[in-house]
Structures are given as C-alpha cells and as structure tokens.
Design an enzyme around this catalytic site. Structure first.
Site, PDB file in Angstrom:
ATOM      1  N   ASP A  66       0.778  -1.318  -0.096  1.00 55.47           N
ATOM      2  CA  ASP A  66       0.069   0.174   0.059  1.00 55.47           C
ATOM      3  C   ASP A  66       1.004   1.243  -0.229  1.00 55.47           C
ATOM      4  O   ASP A  66       0.560   2.245   0.624  1.00 55.47           O
ATOM      5  CB  ASP A  66      -1.007  -0.122   1.202  1.00 55.47           C
ATOM      6  CG  ASP A  66      -0.250  -0.248   2.537  1.00 55.47           C
ATOM      7  OD1 ASP A  66       0.866  -0.923   2.488  1.00 55.47           O
ATOM      8  OD2 ASP A  66      -0.422   0.653   3.484  1.00 55.47           O
ATOM      9  N   ARG A  88       4.331   1.481 -11.939  1.00 53.67           N
ATOM     10  CA  ARG A  88       3.620   0.824 -10.656  1.00 53.67           C
ATOM     11  C   ARG A  88       2.542  -0.332 -10.825  1.00 53.67           C
ATOM     12  O   ARG A  88       2.692  -1.119 -10.338  1.00 53.67           O
ATOM     13  CB  ARG A  88       2.840   2.088 -10.003  1.00 53.67           C
ATOM     14  CG  ARG A  88       3.957   3.108  -9.397  1.00 53.67           C
ATOM     15  CD  ARG A  88       2.920   4.187  -8.325  1.00 53.67           C
ATOM     16  NE  ARG A  88       1.980   4.921  -9.300  1.00 53.67           N
ATOM     17  CZ  ARG A  88       2.149   6.109  -9.679  1.00 53.67           C
ATOM     18  NH1 ARG A  88       3.420   6.539  -9.861  1.00 53.67           N
ATOM     19  NH2 ARG A  88       1.182   6.542 -10.406  1.00 53.67           N
ATOM     20  N   LYS A 178      -6.359  -0.255   6.539  1.00 55.42           N
ATOM     21  CA  LYS A 178      -5.258   0.012   7.196  1.00 55.42           C
ATOM     22  C   LYS A 178      -5.055   1.658   7.597  1.00 55.42           C
ATOM     23  O   LYS A 178      -5.314   2.494   6.536  1.00 55.42           O
ATOM     24  CB  LYS A 178      -4.152  -0.282   6.571  1.00 55.42           C
ATOM     25  CG  LYS A 178      -2.835   0.049   7.360  1.00 55.42           C
ATOM     26  CD  LYS A 178      -1.526  -0.376   6.222  1.00 55.42           C
ATOM     27  CE  LYS A 178      -0.638   1.197   6.489  1.00 55.42           C
ATOM     28  NZ  LYS A 178       0.560   0.795   5.922  1.00 55.42           N
ATOM     29  N   GLU A 218      -2.721   0.141  13.695  1.00 56.10           N
ATOM     30  CA  GLU A 218      -1.433   0.381  13.521  1.00 56.10           C
ATOM     31  C   GLU A 218      -0.580   1.697  14.092  1.00 56.10           C
ATOM     32  O   GLU A 218      -0.447   2.455  13.276  1.00 56.10           O
ATOM     33  CB  GLU A 218      -0.931   0.182  11.990  1.00 56.10           C
ATOM     34  CG  GLU A 218       0.466   0.230  11.856  1.00 56.10           C
ATOM     35  CD  GLU A 218       1.046   0.051  10.389  1.00 56.10           C
ATOM     36  OE1 GLU A 218       0.137  -0.091   9.557  1.00 56.10           O
ATOM     37  OE2 GLU A 218       2.211   0.010  10.169  1.00 56.10           O
ATOM     38  N   GLU A 220       2.388   2.454  14.885  1.00 57.41           N
ATOM     39  CA  GLU A 220       3.931   1.885  14.372  1.00 57.41           C
ATOM     40  C   GLU A 220       5.004   2.567  15.332  1.00 57.41           C
ATOM     41  O   GLU A 220       5.109   3.895  15.457  1.00 57.41           O
ATOM     42  CB  GLU A 220       4.163   2.253  13.155  1.00 57.41           C
ATOM     43  CG  GLU A 220       5.908   1.614  12.896  1.00 57.41           C
ATOM     44  CD  GLU A 220       6.472   1.610  11.609  1.00 57.41           C
ATOM     45  OE1 GLU A 220       5.481   1.896  10.643  1.00 57.41           O
ATOM     46  OE2 GLU A 220       7.589   1.527  11.261  1.00 57.41           O
ATOM     47  N   LYS A 260      -1.552  -4.266  14.001  1.00 60.50           N
ATOM     48  CA  LYS A 260      -0.518  -4.121  13.269  1.00 60.50           C
ATOM     49  C   LYS A 260       0.502  -3.526  14.199  1.00 60.50           C
ATOM     50  O   LYS A 260       0.818  -2.450  13.684  1.00 60.50           O
ATOM     51  CB  LYS A 260      -0.461  -3.749  11.865  1.00 60.50           C
ATOM     52  CG  LYS A 260       0.668  -3.762  10.954  1.00 60.50           C
ATOM     53  CD  LYS A 260       0.536  -3.647   9.747  1.00 60.50           C
ATOM     54  CE  LYS A 260       1.436  -3.272   8.799  1.00 60.50           C
ATOM     55  NZ  LYS A 260       1.547  -3.390   7.402  1.00 60.50           N
ATOM     56  N   SER A 302       7.315  -5.066   9.437  1.00 59.00           N
ATOM     57  CA  SER A 302       8.514  -5.348   9.595  1.00 59.00           C
ATOM     58  C   SER A 302       9.505  -4.253   9.834  1.00 59.00           C
ATOM     59  O   SER A 302      10.556  -4.435  10.645  1.00 59.00           O
ATOM     60  CB  SER A 302       9.195  -6.085   8.234  1.00 59.00           C
ATOM     61  OG  SER A 302       8.911  -5.144   7.111  1.00 59.00           O
ATOM     62  N   GLY A 303       9.035  -3.048   9.712  1.00 52.15           N
ATOM     63  CA  GLY A 303       9.667  -1.694  10.369  1.00 52.15           C
ATOM     64  C   GLY A 303      11.248  -1.611   9.804  1.00 52.15           C
ATOM     65  O   GLY A 303      11.959  -0.785  10.600  1.00 52.15           O
ATOM     66  N   GLY A 304      11.675  -2.232   8.779  1.00 55.22           N
ATOM     67  CA  GLY A 304      13.216  -2.001   8.603  1.00 55.22           C
ATOM     68  C   GLY A 304      14.020  -3.225   9.087  1.00 55.22           C
ATOM     69  O   GLY A 304      15.241  -3.128   8.747  1.00 55.22           O
ATOM     70  N   SER A 329       2.450  -8.994   8.448  1.00 52.98           N
ATOM     71  CA  SER A 329       1.855  -7.834   7.439  1.00 52.98           C
ATOM     72  C   SER A 329       2.827  -7.017   6.948  1.00 52.98           C
ATOM     73  O   SER A 329       3.145  -5.915   7.201  1.00 52.98           O
ATOM     74  CB  SER A 329       0.511  -6.994   8.125  1.00 52.98           C
ATOM     75  OG  SER A 329       0.215  -5.983   7.193  1.00 52.98           O
ATOM     76  N   TYR A 391       6.228   6.101   5.042  1.00 50.29           N
ATOM     77  CA  TYR A 391       5.569   5.323   4.260  1.00 50.29           C
ATOM     78  C   TYR A 391       5.007   5.868   3.190  1.00 50.29           C
ATOM     79  O   TYR A 391       3.823   6.537   3.389  1.00 50.29           O
ATOM     80  CB  TYR A 391       4.731   4.360   5.068  1.00 50.29           C
ATOM     81  CG  TYR A 391       4.519   3.177   4.498  1.00 50.29           C
ATOM     82  CD1 TYR A 391       5.757   2.041   4.146  1.00 50.29           C
ATOM     83  CD2 TYR A 391       3.381   2.728   3.873  1.00 50.29           C
ATOM     84  CE1 TYR A 391       5.278   0.964   3.637  1.00 50.29           C
ATOM     85  CE2 TYR A 391       3.078   1.483   3.258  1.00 50.29           C
ATOM     86  CZ  TYR A 391       4.310   0.655   3.194  1.00 50.29           C
ATOM     87  OH  TYR A 391       3.942  -0.429   2.424  1.00 50.29           O
TER      88      TYR A 391
HETATM   89  P1  13P Z   1       7.034  -2.498   6.750  1.00 51.45           P
HETATM   90  O1  13P Z   1       7.298  -1.852   8.061  1.00 51.45           O
HETATM   91  O2  13P Z   1       6.648  -4.059   6.916  1.00 51.45           O
HETATM   92  O3  13P Z   1       7.705  -2.164   5.584  1.00 51.45           O
HETATM   93  O4  13P Z   1       5.302  -2.107   6.472  1.00 51.45           O
HETATM   94  C1  13P Z   1       4.841  -1.197   7.281  1.00 51.45           C
HETATM   95  C2  13P Z   1       3.291  -0.988   6.615  1.00 51.45           C
HETATM   96  O5  13P Z   1       2.623  -0.360   7.663  1.00 51.45           O
HETATM   97  C3  13P Z   1       2.795  -1.594   5.316  1.00 51.45           C
HETATM   98  O6  13P Z   1       1.496  -1.443   5.276  1.00 51.45           O
END
Ligand code: 13P
Length: 391
Positions: A66, A88, A178, A218, A220, A260, A302-304, A329, A391
């Site tokens: 996304d 894309r 999301k 999410e 993060e 997430k 996965s965040g990096g 995810s 992102y």
């Molecule tokens: P990653 O951290 O796994 O790259 O993805 C974050 C995210 O929010 C994707 O929807």
C-alpha cells in the site's frame, strides 16, 4: 442494536461484556447484573468477524503493498525505474498475479490507485486477489503531518470524508482497511502524541467497521533511536493501553479488528541487538498485558528489519500457542528480494514471483512456528532500516 438491554460496567470504559450474570460489590451489598453481547451490533458485525477470521487463518498473513505513489517511487528507483503509473502497475501486477500466492497470503493491502487498477489484460486486481482467496484491503489514512505543540512529533490525517470513502472502497471490493500512525521514542513520546495517535486510530476503526471494513490498527513505534528493549516495552505498553481505551470508548467490536504492532526490539542504534527469543519474549509480554483475547489476529509490520530477521522473530513468537493468531503484514520484508530479482525486466517476472513465494512461504512457516533459516540468501539477511522512514 441486537440486544434490548445491556449494562455499562464502569465510568471510564464503555466496554460491554458477555451474556452472563455476575456478582458485583457496591458498598456492603452484592448486586447481580445482567450484561449482554455484543458491544454494538452494526449491520456488518457478522461479516467483519468472518473477514477478520479469514485473514487470521493458519499459515497465512498479509502482503502489504500500500505504498503511496511517492514511496512506491522509491522502491522503483532502487532498481532504476521511473515512478510512472505504468511501472507501478507492472510491479503490482507481478506481485498480485503470483501463482499459488493464496496458500501463504490471506490479505493484501492496496493503495487507492491499485484498488481501481486493472492488469494489462484488463482484469481488476481485486478479482486477481479474490481468485486466490486473498482478501483485498485498502490504506485509508492520508499520511503524517507535524503535530503542533509536541516534540516535533506527527499525527495522522484522514478522518474527513472517511465514511464515504470507506463505503466506496467496500463497493469496489475492499473488505479491510489500514491506518498507520507513528510514535517516536526519541521524541518522548509526548502524552499529546500518544493520545492523538490512539484517538485517531479509534475513530478510524469505528468508521471502518460502520462501513464493512475490518480495521487494521497500526500505531507503529518507530525503530529509530538508541534506546533499550526495556524502554520500547514501556512505551509500547503505554501506547497500546491508550489505543484499547479509546477503541472501547468508540464501541469498536474487538472481534472485528486486526492489530499491526511493531515488534518490541531495542532501538536501531542501540549498542546490542536482541535475539529472536528475546524479541519474542518482550513482544509477547507486552501483547499479553495489553491485548484482549477477543482480538483475532496480530499481524506484525517489519519496520526496517531484514527479511530473515522479521521471519525469525515471528517464528520465535509461534513456538507455543498464543491467544491470537500471530502473523505478518510485511511490506519491506516481503518485497526486497522480489525487487532485486525483477530489475524491471519482463524476462525476470517469473524469478521475481518465485522470490515472493519463497518469502511468503518462509513467513507462513514462521506463523506455524516451523521456520528454519537454513539456506537463506545474503540479501535476505540485509537490514532495511532507514532513519526517519516515511511510508
Ligand atoms: P513494513 O514496516 O513491513 O515495511 O510495512 C509497514 C506498513 O505499514 C505496510 O502496510
């Protein structure tokens, strides 16, 4: 409302609980109250619960593709391609038409452009997903902007018009949504930023459910910083307690959401790395303290982390049964090797799809607690952390 009567349990939380009688002390006397399911029976409740369960099905997780056009442009630039709609589309077509993907992937999060896009053969991407029993999802937030009055933190936009957009996305085949907001540990986080993140997520979740979309929640917690894993645990507990407080305040049906979270790890610049066992221990401790078992699925970002690290950590979390489906995810940790294999060349499409299947299968095994890192490539071991990643 499915139930004629129900009882509010306390003044701070508007959560309603199951159909049962129980004794409660008020002063010296004990009274019996009847409480009833559910929290709030919207017209979509049964469908939401079913969708969430389908996504949280054994051995499967979510493919996150996304990326906004700007972020997708960065992925394409890494292999020397221009950020055009055609490129894309070609990239997303490669991913979404991978034969056999549905064995390991239960949901795919799309950017708005992809939800409405067709393959070069004229088939809707949404139909490609449905054919493989993959639930189409949609990113609905409008990105991060500076939060005035905070320590240079941000807040997530997108509530204006969200109900009508969500209804429209549902009509186009999306069944989950999301919303990604972020919390920065080095910036505090300030009480204001945490509250804003939690409130925004809760409003979004309620609106999504009202329109038939299962919300992925999410917040993060960014990897940025040199803090310890204990500090991450402390912040994560605070963030999730606020998120659940406001989800309850907004009468969100917990059985119809997915989470997430970030894994609980030390900051990316901390002097020591944590083993998968340590990450699993801290992350599960945090989740068990904060997440009710009514929530069907925890789908980590996965965040990096490197592809292999994200898979190993997930595997470590699935060595014993959990109250929820614990899965993935991932965006970066599912796409990195694919991009490298593809290089934008039509003759590499099959190799790139095989690479996606390989990563998806590894994470599927990790969801079942059966992954072994034997034979992983050097690329899969490379970290993808980018300071201040957007992102
Ligand atoms: P990653 O951290 O796994 O790259 O993805 C974050 C995210 O929010 C994707 O929807």
């Amino acid at each position: 409302m499915a139930c004629a009567s129900f009882t509010k349990l306390n003044a701070t939380s508007s959560q309603w609980i199951g159909q049962q009688s129980f004794g409660q002390r008020t002063g010296s006397s004990s009274v019996t109250r009847r409480v009833s399911l559910p929290i709030r029976a919207g017209s979509y409740t049964d469908e939401l619960v079913k969708t969430a369960k389908t996504i949280a099905s054994p051995g499967r997780g979510i493919l996150a593709i996304d990326e906004s056009n700007a972020t997708c442009g960065k992925r394409l630039a890494s292999i020397g391609l221009d950020n055009t709609e055609t490129n894309r589309q070609a990239y997303r077509q490669l991913l979404l038409t991978t034969p056999g993907l549905g064995e390991y992937i239960s949901g795919a999060i799309l950017f708005e452009e992809t939800l409405y896009q067709l393959t070069t053969d004229g088939k809707k991407f949404v139909d490609c997903l449905r054919d493989q029993n993959i639930v189409p999802g949609i990113k609905v937030d409008k990105g991060l902007v500076p939060l005035p009055g905070s320590n240079n933190e941000s807040w997530c936009q997108g509530l204006d018009g969200l109900a009508s957009r969500s209804a429209e996305y549902y009509n186009h085949g999306a069944r989950f949504a999301k919303w990604r907001t972020v919390v920065s540990i080095p910036s505090g986080p300030s009480a204001l930023a945490v509250k804003e993140a939690a409130w925004g997520l809760a409003r979004y979740a309620a609106i999504s459910q009202d329109n038939g979309l299962v919300p992925i929640v999410e917040p993060e917690i960014l990897l940025d910083g040199d803090h310890s894993i204990e500090r991450t645990l402390e912040v994560a507990e605070k963030v999730w307690s606020e998120v659940f407080f406001y989800l309850a305040e907004n009468n969100v049906v917990f059985e119809g959401i997915l989470l997430k979270p970030s894994m609980v790890t030390p900051g990316a610049e901390h002097k020591e790395k944590a083993s998968p066992e340590t990450v699993a221990k801290y992350t599960l401790t945090m989740l068990k303290r904060r997440v009710p078992p009514a929530v069907p699925g925890i789908m980590f970002l996965s965040g990096g982390q490197s592809e292999m690290e994200a898979t190993l950590n997930l595997n470590a979390m699935n060595q014993a049964p959990n109250p929820w489906h614990v899965s993935f995810s991932y965006a970066r940790a599912l796409q990195n090797s694919v991009l490298k294999a593809w290089q934008g060349l039509p003759e590499n499409v099959v190799a790139a799809q095989n690479s996606l299947l390989e990563r998806a299968k590894a994470n599927s095994l990790a969801q079942l607690g059966k992954y072994s890192a034997e034979g992983e490539s050097d690329d899969a071991k490379k970290g993808m952390f980018v300071k201040g990643y957007t992102y």
